[in-house]
Design a protein around this motif. Structure first.
Motif, mmCIF file in Angstrom:
data_model
loop_
_atom_site.group_PDB
_atom_site.id
_atom_site.type_symbol
_atom_site.label_atom_id
_atom_site.label_comp_id
_atom_site.label_asym_id
_atom_site.label_seq_id
_atom_site.Cartn_x
_atom_site.Cartn_y
_atom_site.Cartn_z
ATOM 1 N N LYS A 477 9.495 5.094 -3.705
ATOM 2 C CA LYS A 477 8.548 5.030 -2.581
ATOM 3 C C LYS A 477 8.828 6.125 -1.548
ATOM 4 C CE LYS A 477 6.445 1.859 0.760
ATOM 5 N NZ LYS A 477 6.477 2.826 1.863
ATOM 6 N N LYS A 478 10.111 6.413 -1.303
ATOM 7 C CA LYS A 478 10.463 7.420 -0.285
ATOM 8 C C LYS A 478 9.936 8.800 -0.688
ATOM 9 C CE LYS A 478 14.234 9.287 2.509
ATOM 10 N NZ LYS A 478 13.676 10.635 2.469
ATOM 11 N N ASP A 481 6.271 8.866 -0.053
ATOM 12 C CA ASP A 481 5.998 8.939 1.393
ATOM 13 C C ASP A 481 6.257 10.346 1.933
ATOM 14 O OD1 ASP A 481 5.324 6.317 1.376
ATOM 15 O OD2 ASP A 481 7.205 5.563 2.239
#
Length: 529
Positions: A477-478, A481
């Motif tokens: 997810k990072k 993002d």
């Protein structure tokens, strides 16, 4: 097995072709045979008021092309036929691809003058992927076109399918005299300027050595036909129905749709051998067509079918069980139960309320904004029918509102039109710039026209320098993002909130792929994944 008799009575198919191959004309002739219409619309002439039965929208009638898939239901020789007429124009290919998910077989129309064209190739790739059974109708035999043997060779080579002639033409163009039905062993005679409506022009000739053949078509053409038939019988033999049903062989018919010639032979064979509704895949299991519980999916949404009533209709394909009017069904994505008091079957623009429907049937469900393409209705079980993709657009334009007083109408219009699958709507990440993505330029014309006519919203489109929209997924997810933050100008969200990377070129896309190995970039987005 409860509804076996109803299932075996039904055939659901689409007619596909390149634009101008005569697809809509053929559709009308099939409807005439089914007694569904009394007189054919004038497809070619925009001046004549009687337009093609299957062309719904005003813009279609103005331009003489089909831009939306229309559904027609008719009966022929105790068979209930659901016919879907698809847009031929390449700019509306996505609508056609989705329609192919809702049918069990296909009739492909080829223009004998132009042969195989680009759009036909793309459609056949989708059909081959799904192993959908195909019949081929070679149209416009009364026009000067390609040699019949050359045509067959071209179709086989270009479309990578094996053909099996069912009828065989005697000449073409001004010398076209008719076709010989290889299965029924009969001669169907063609007279220019007349239409084949009954069996008066059919001559049974079980023995080709008969002198009757010479009397009917002349010595020279009779000799050529005898040679041709001997050659074809030697090469092709009898059609193996199982090879047709698995998509390996395509039966071929020759004729002239505008003269209603050769169409009856096609239709008679179709009802004998075309598949009845089949089992289908979902994200959890295979659903048998014989199951008692109702299930099906939405493959198309059409707003404002009748401009006088702001109606929006979801086209729903029944895959199992019996669909009943006023019964509650489970809308899987929204996790709520719904009932439909006025489900419709279609004869193009006329609609009839139905009490019940069975696998293979297409019903129209009035929609107040609950449906998206790919939505599944069941009797309680949670699954989605699969294989209804959204494709990456190729042309991107920013929507500029020319009348700020109509902002609400514009928002509503954009949402409804893109729910129909006419185009895709993206919102710039972190902003509210609205971007429309389409496969072809003509779709923008249709959207602009419909926004103004149906919603009173006036817009202009500014072209954006993007090459492809790629849906992004990642287990990290990072990383996703960070990418979204750094590339904000090129990141948007689709209507379902999924992240999309708008690549300026193939080079940019490949660079981002190499630089971000933890992020996957997809050209298609399976609905609901």
């Amino acid at each position: 097995m409860k509804y076996e008799a109803e299932i075996n009575k039904r055939k659901t198919f689409a007619i596909i072709s390149h634009p101008d191959a005569g697809k809509t004309t053929l559709t009308e002739k099939l409807l005439l045979f089914g007694g569904a219409i009394q007189t054919a619309g004038a497809v070619k002439s925009n001046k004549i008021k009687k337009h093609a039965t299957s062309d719904f929208m005003e813009i279609e009638r103005q331009r003489g092309i089909s831009v939306a898939t229309s559904v027609m239901t008719f009966e022929y020789k105790n068979t209930l036929i659901n016919l879907l007429d698809t847009p031929g124009h390449k700019d509306f290919a996505e609508d056609t691809y989705r329609t192919l998910t809702a049918v069990d077989s296909v009739i492909l129309v080829i223009d004998s003058v132009n042969g195989v064209e680009a759009q036909t190739r793309r459609l056949m790739e989708v059909i081959a992927m799904r192993k959908t059974p195909v019949m081929v109708f070679i149209n416009k035999m009364d026009r000067d076109g390609k040699n019949r043997y050359d045509l067959l060779e071209e179709i086989e080579a270009e479309l990578k399918i094996q053909l099996h002639p069912m009828t065989w033409p005697i000449n073409n163009g001004k010398d076209f005299k008719g076709v010989y039905d290889l299965t029924q062993k009969s001669l169907v005679l063609f007279t220019a300027g007349t239409k084949q409506t009954d069996d008066d022009d059919v001559v049974e000739i079980s023995d080709l050595t008969s002198t009757m053949l010479d009397e009917k078509v002349g010595d020279k053409d009779a000799a050529t036909l005898r040679e041709d038939v001997e050659l074809i019988d030697g090469v092709y033999g009898q059609l193996d129905k199982s090879e047709y049903l698995t998509g390996e062989k395509a039966p071929v018919f020759f004729g002239s749709a505008v003269n209603n010639f050769g169409v009856k032979e096609l239709l008679d064979t179709f009802i004998q051998i075309a598949p009845t509704p089949r089992d289908r895949s979902t994200n959890t299991r295979n659903v048998s067509v014989q199951e008692d519980k109702m299930s099906g999916f939405v493959f198309k949404i059409h707003a404002n079918l009748d401009p006088k009533h702001r109606d929006r209709i979801a086209f729903f394909r029944i895959c199992s069980g019996r669909f009943e009017r006023n019964k509650y069904y489970h809308h899987v994505r929204m996790d709520k139960d719904m009932r439909f008091s006025n489900p419709y079957t279609f004869l193009a623009r006329s609609k009839d309320v139905v009490e019940d429907a069975y696998p293979g049937d297409i019903v129209g469900l009035f929609d107040t904004g609950n449906f998206k393409i790919g939505d599944t209705l069941t009797e309680g079980e949670n699954f989605f029918y699969t294989g209804i993709p959204t494709f990456s657009p190729e042309i991107f334009k920013e929507v500029v509102n020319k009348d700020p007083m109509k902002t609400k109408q514009l928002e509503k219009g954009l949402m409804q039109l893109t729910d129909e699958g006419v185009a895709q709507l993206f919102t710039q990440h972190g902003g509210n710039k609205k971007i429309i993505g389409c496969v072809g330029e003509l779709q923008f014309e249709v959207i602009q026209y419909r926004l103004l006519q149906e919603y009173g919203a006036s817009v202009q489109f500014n072209t954006l320098p993007f090459y492809k929209a790629c849906w992004m997924t990642s287990n990290d997810k990072k990383k996703l993002d960070d990418f979204t933050r750094f590339k904000m100008a090129n990141v948007a969200e689709d209507k379902d909130g999924h992240l999309v990377y708008l690549a300026q070129s193939e080079w940019f896309l490949n660079t981002e792929r190499n630089n971000n190995p933890d992020i996957e970039f997809h050209f298609t987005s399976e609905v609901h994944k």
